[in-house]
Motif scaffolding. Structure first.
Motif, PDB file in Angstrom:
ATOM      1  N   ILE A  54       6.842  21.071  29.114  1.00  0.00           N
ATOM      2  CA  ILE A  54       6.104  20.623  30.302  1.00  0.00           C
ATOM      3  C   ILE A  54       4.715  21.252  30.364  1.00  0.00           C
ATOM      4  O   ILE A  54       3.723  20.584  30.659  1.00  0.00           O
ATOM      5  N   PHE A  55       4.626  22.536  30.032  1.00  0.00           N
ATOM      6  CA  PHE A  55       3.338  23.224  30.130  1.00  0.00           C
ATOM      7  C   PHE A  55       2.365  22.783  29.036  1.00  0.00           C
ATOM      8  O   PHE A  55       1.147  22.833  29.243  1.00  0.00           O
ATOM      9  N   THR A  56       2.872  22.374  27.878  1.00  0.00           N
ATOM     10  CA  THR A  56       1.987  22.057  26.758  1.00  0.00           C
ATOM     11  C   THR A  56       1.677  20.578  26.612  1.00  0.00           C
ATOM     12  O   THR A  56       0.802  20.216  25.825  1.00  0.00           O
ATOM     13  N   PHE A 116       8.095  20.789  39.340  1.00  0.00           N
ATOM     14  CA  PHE A 116       9.341  21.219  39.972  1.00  0.00           C
ATOM     15  C   PHE A 116      10.430  21.424  38.929  1.00  0.00           C
ATOM     16  O   PHE A 116      11.245  22.352  39.039  1.00  0.00           O
ATOM     17  N   LEU A 117      10.466  20.578  37.919  1.00  0.00           N
ATOM     18  CA  LEU A 117      11.473  20.700  36.874  1.00  0.00           C
ATOM     19  C   LEU A 117      11.291  21.997  36.085  1.00  0.00           C
ATOM     20  O   LEU A 117      12.269  22.648  35.717  1.00  0.00           O
ATOM     21  N   SER A 118      10.043  22.389  35.850  1.00  0.00           N
ATOM     22  CA  SER A 118       9.800  23.657  35.144  1.00  0.00           C
ATOM     23  C   SER A 118      10.240  24.844  35.996  1.00  0.00           C
ATOM     24  O   SER A 118      10.783  25.826  35.481  1.00  0.00           O
ATOM     25  N   VAL A 119      10.006  24.768  37.304  1.00  0.00           N
ATOM     26  CA  VAL A 119      10.469  25.839  38.197  1.00  0.00           C
ATOM     27  C   VAL A 119      11.993  25.882  38.227  1.00  0.00           C
ATOM     28  O   VAL A 119      12.601  26.962  38.265  1.00  0.00           O
ATOM     29  N   LEU A 120      12.629  24.703  38.222  1.00  0.00           N
ATOM     30  CA  LEU A 120      14.093  24.644  38.185  1.00  0.00           C
ATOM     31  C   LEU A 120      14.619  25.328  36.931  1.00  0.00           C
ATOM     32  O   LEU A 120      15.605  26.077  36.990  1.00  0.00           O
TER      33      LEU A 120
END
Length: 328
Positions: free
Chosen positions: A56-58, A69-73
């Motif tokens: 997600i970040f890259t 939100f999915l990355s925080v999950l």
């Protein structure tokens, strides 16, 4: 009469300085096998969620509120699984299954913080899907970066508040023996059974605040998805309906498993965490769900699968990528 009340009735007032986590000690012949199984699950959990975060970040195409939100999950899943699983793995092989009184307090604090935060984060994700599908023209102005950060911060704020209340509720009680916790981590229901004195008020506090932090977000989620389903039913495009349902289905599946097991454990008036049955139920939301979430969201999400394919193509066939060019 609970074991703690029985100890007090027998005149035992010696403060407990450590607890013994019995865990799955009833399966004495399967300790090594259980160690390997849970170690594998934990490794998949950490690698899967870290991989989801890195993807997600890259990948700039995944820089949207839903994937934020999915990355925080994924981060929350790593955190609360790591609060519980490493100690469980050690206890499978060690003869000394004790945890200090202070260690038990710390474990409970961090566990409640992250589990509560995940409960409210799932509600935030449902709200994000509601705005995206029911109010698409206003999505960019409503779900801004600041709004997303505020929703995550609020989730952690609720987690911190609930953790302070629940941990204080438990450890304000005296513990004078026995000190054998019939669980694989310091969870509230088995600890209350060891407390000396009347635990009726503490049990009521557990029930009320557990209901608040599970049923209120669940009500918001159900409301959001009810409106989403109505909006999807009104769509004229079959492709649009299919994409919307695919995105929401993965989210709803994760929600159903998470809330089902948490409510079963904490919100029942008489609890369910007695003995082996409670441990098995707890395994689902503390160990299994954190492992499944990355797969639930990636296998049912075309954008995530496409992003993963792009990363794999760059990694496996770097010579095919023109110099100076990196795909989004």
């Amino acid at each position: 009469m609970t074991p703690g009340e029985l100890a007090l009735a027998n005149g035992n007032r010696t403060p407990v300085t450590e607890f013994i986590l019995l865990g799955f000690s009833s399966y004495a012949d399967l300790q090594e096998l259980l160690f390997v199984a849970f170690l594998l699950i934990y490794a998949i959990t950490v690698l899967g969620n870290l991989g989801m975060m890195a993807l997600i970040f890259t990948d700039s195409r995944l820089h949207s509120p839903m994937y934020f939100f999915l990355s925080v999950l994924s981060f929350l899943d790593i955190c609360y699984s790591s609060v519980v699983t490493p100690k469980l793995l050690v206890n499978f092989l060690a003869s000394d299954k004790t945890i200090s009184f202070e260690g038990c307090v710390v474990q409970l604090i961090f566990f409640v913080v992250h589990v509560t935060a995940e409960s409210f984060l799932l509600a935030s994700m449902a709200y994000d899907r509601f705005v995206a599908i029911c109010q698409p023209l206003h999505y960019g102005s409503v779900m801004t970066k600041e709004t997303c950060v505020q929703l995550v911060a609020a989730s952690y704020a609720f987690g911190g508040a609930n953790s302070a209340i629940q941990t204080g509720n438990v450890f304000a009680l005296p513990f004078c023996g026995p000190n054998q916790v019939t669980h694989y981590f310091c969870d509230i229901p088995p600890l209350l059974r060891l407390a000396c004195g009347n635990t009726a008020t503490a049990g009521l506090v557990l029930y009320i605040f557990s209901a608040l932090v599970t049923l209120l977000p669940a009500a918001g989620i159900l409301t959001s998805y009810s409106l989403v389903l109505v909006a999807i039913g009104r769509m004229r495009s079959a492709a649009g309906r299919e994409k919307a349902l695919s995105t929401c289905a993965s989210h709803f599946l994760a929600i159903a498993i998470f809330y089902g097991t948490v409510v079963f454990t904490y919100v029942q008036p008489h609890g369910s965490s007695n003995g082996t049955n409670g441990q098995i139920v707890s395994v689902f939301y503390t160990i299994i769900i954190p492992m499944l979430n990355p797969f639930i969201y990636s296998l049912r999400n075309k954008e995530v699968k496409d992003a993963l394919e792009r990363k794999l193509q760059v990694s496996i066939f770097p010579c095919r990528v023109p110099q100076g060019y990196l795909p989004e």
